[in-house]
Design an enzyme around this catalytic site. Structure first.
Site, mmCIF file in Angstrom:
data_model
loop_
_atom_site.group_PDB
_atom_site.id
_atom_site.type_symbol
_atom_site.label_atom_id
_atom_site.label_comp_id
_atom_site.label_asym_id
_atom_site.label_seq_id
_atom_site.Cartn_x
_atom_site.Cartn_y
_atom_site.Cartn_z
ATOM 1 N NE ARG A 1 -29.318 -22.853 -12.443
ATOM 2 C CZ ARG A 1 -29.363 -23.929 -11.646
ATOM 3 N NH1 ARG A 1 -28.741 -25.047 -12.007
ATOM 4 N NH2 ARG A 1 -30.004 -23.908 -10.503
ATOM 5 C CG ASP B 1 -24.518 -24.303 -6.270
ATOM 6 O OD1 ASP B 1 -24.969 -25.124 -5.452
ATOM 7 O OD2 ASP B 1 -24.610 -24.439 -7.504
ATOM 8 C CG ASN C 1 -25.194 -26.986 -1.614
ATOM 9 O OD1 ASN C 1 -24.792 -27.074 -2.778
ATOM 10 N ND2 ASN C 1 -25.674 -28.035 -0.960
ATOM 11 C CB ALA D 1 -21.348 -25.463 -8.762
HETATM 12 O O1 MRU Z 1 -29.765 -26.295 -8.964
HETATM 13 P P1 MRU Z 1 -28.656 -27.302 -9.096
HETATM 14 O O2 MRU Z 1 -29.136 -28.709 -9.268
HETATM 15 O O3 MRU Z 1 -27.657 -26.888 -10.149
HETATM 16 O O4 MRU Z 1 -27.928 -27.214 -7.695
HETATM 17 C C1 MRU Z 1 -26.820 -28.037 -7.443
HETATM 18 C C2 MRU Z 1 -26.338 -27.955 -6.051
HETATM 19 O O5 MRU Z 1 -26.833 -27.223 -5.231
HETATM 20 C C3 MRU Z 1 -25.133 -28.794 -5.728
HETATM 21 O O6 MRU Z 1 -25.149 -29.168 -4.388
HETATM 22 C C4 MRU Z 1 -23.875 -27.956 -5.973
HETATM 23 O O7 MRU Z 1 -23.887 -27.419 -7.268
HETATM 24 C C5 MRU Z 1 -22.650 -28.736 -5.790
HETATM 25 S S1 MRU Z 1 -22.409 -29.872 -7.112
HETATM 26 C C6 MRU Z 1 -20.949 -30.673 -6.913
#
Ligand code: MRU
Length: 340
Positions: free
Chosen positions: A85, A231, A241, A46
């Protein structure tokens, strides 16, 4: 360990689709290139997505733009980046912050440099916030802590330090940590590829588990805390998340293991009252059926691939931000109340 670098009006991204086997820095010179890198998850996590989008706007507002005036150009760049996204609110938060600056400075000849500085400030502030939340989070862990995490919420997913992994890093540095268990995180394997890569670099003791081993792990009472990133956190504390996080929260509740969400305040969506209002990204069936190009199910198999889930606030022991440790009942209003 920052996955983003801004140098001479160019963005360099550590290609997370190629890790851990190849460490390739992508040279990105256009805002369209940034949008594509977010879509294809060459940059992901995120806060890192938000920072990349901010640099994307800086790139998009450089030079001359055929056919567009400045305002039209900004709208087009911002709209495209917003569509990359849907779940991580940091993306929208960063674009809004860039938009505020644009609205104040739209006629300034120095606008491109001001936007680049603002993106760099978002980047630096994220690293500082991560360090602070790492310290707050480390304090809630017992000494000799054995923790479980999912996905990658580390330096790669942020400006460069990490949220859940920031806590783990800090706990390791202060000698409090004995073992990290990392869920491999199907289908994109952010745990197996990225968290394992970071923990190996940092020499932090860890073992990888398949996602479905989490219940067995907790049943053997081998862990003291589940620590995850986020997220998007709704105003009431419901948290989106990576898919599988909710399963861990239910298991943690059953086994009386504290469940901590760790995120900077830029991940709190004060405009969304509860988890019901959080948009959940669904990605292609191919990611499940043929991960990394290798088909594992019979031809013609259908698959459903939600990329995130929502953990209800009632399953969350505390939400840790740079402002401190927030305990339930959560109520993130416009005016943040710091807790520690
Ligand atoms: O699909 P992604 O890899 O972007 O998902 C990331 C996550 O779910 C992380 O846990 C979240 O973004 C926190 S990152 C500090």
């Amino acid at each position: 360990m920052s996955p983003l670098r801004w140098q001479h009006d160019t963005l360099y991204l550590l290609d997370q689709a190629e890790l851990p086997h190849e460490e390739i820095w992508l040279k990105i010179v256009s805002w369209e290139g940034v949008a594509e890198a977010i879509r294809t998850m060459q940059v992901r996590g995120a806060p890192a997505i938000g920072i990349a989008a901010a640099y994307g706007i800086a790139l998009g507002m450089q030079g001359t733009y055929s056919g567009d005036d400045r305002a039209a150009r900004f709208s087009r760049v911002a709209a495209t980046l917003r569509e990359t996204r849907p779940t991580a609110v940091n993306l929208f938060w960063a674009i809004e912050r860039m938009e505020r600056l644009f609205n104040e400075q739209a006629d300034s000849p120095g606008l491109p440099a001001l936007l680049a500085d603002e993106a760099a400030a978002i980047h630096t502030e994220d690293i500082e916030a991560n360090r602070r939340l790492g310290e707050h989070g480390s304090r809630v862990l017992p000494s000799g802590a054995r923790v479980l995490t999912i996905c990658n919420a580390g330096g790669l997913a942020t400006g460069g330090y990490g949220t859940a992994l920031g806590v783990i890093r800090e706990a390791h540095q202060s000698g409090k940590l004995s073992m990290v268990y990392a869920c491999e995180t199907r289908p994109r394997l952010q745990g197996a590829r990225l968290t394992a890569w970071e923990l190996t670099h940092e020499k932090i003791p860890f073992q990888l588990i398949v996602d479905s081993a989490a219940g067995r792990l907790m049943a053997e009472k081998k862990i003291d805390a589940v620590i995850v990133g986020a997220d998007r956190i709704a105003r009431n504390g419901d948290t989106a998340n990576k898919i599988g996080t909710y399963t861990l929260a239910v298991l943690a509740d059953r086994h009386k293991v504290p469940f901590y969400v760790v995120a900077p305040q830029s991940t709190i969506d004060r405009a969304t009252l509860s988890g019901e209002g959080i948009p959940i990204e669904e990605r292609s069936a191919e990611e499940v059926l043929a991960p990394f190009g290798t088909a594992i199910a019979p031809a013609g198999t259908a698959a459903w691939n939600p990329a995130f889930d929502v953990t209800p606030a009632e399953l969350i022991t505390a939400i840790i931000t740079e402002a401190g440790v927030h305990r339930p009942p959560y109520s993130f209003s416009e005016c943040e109340v710091a807790r520690s």
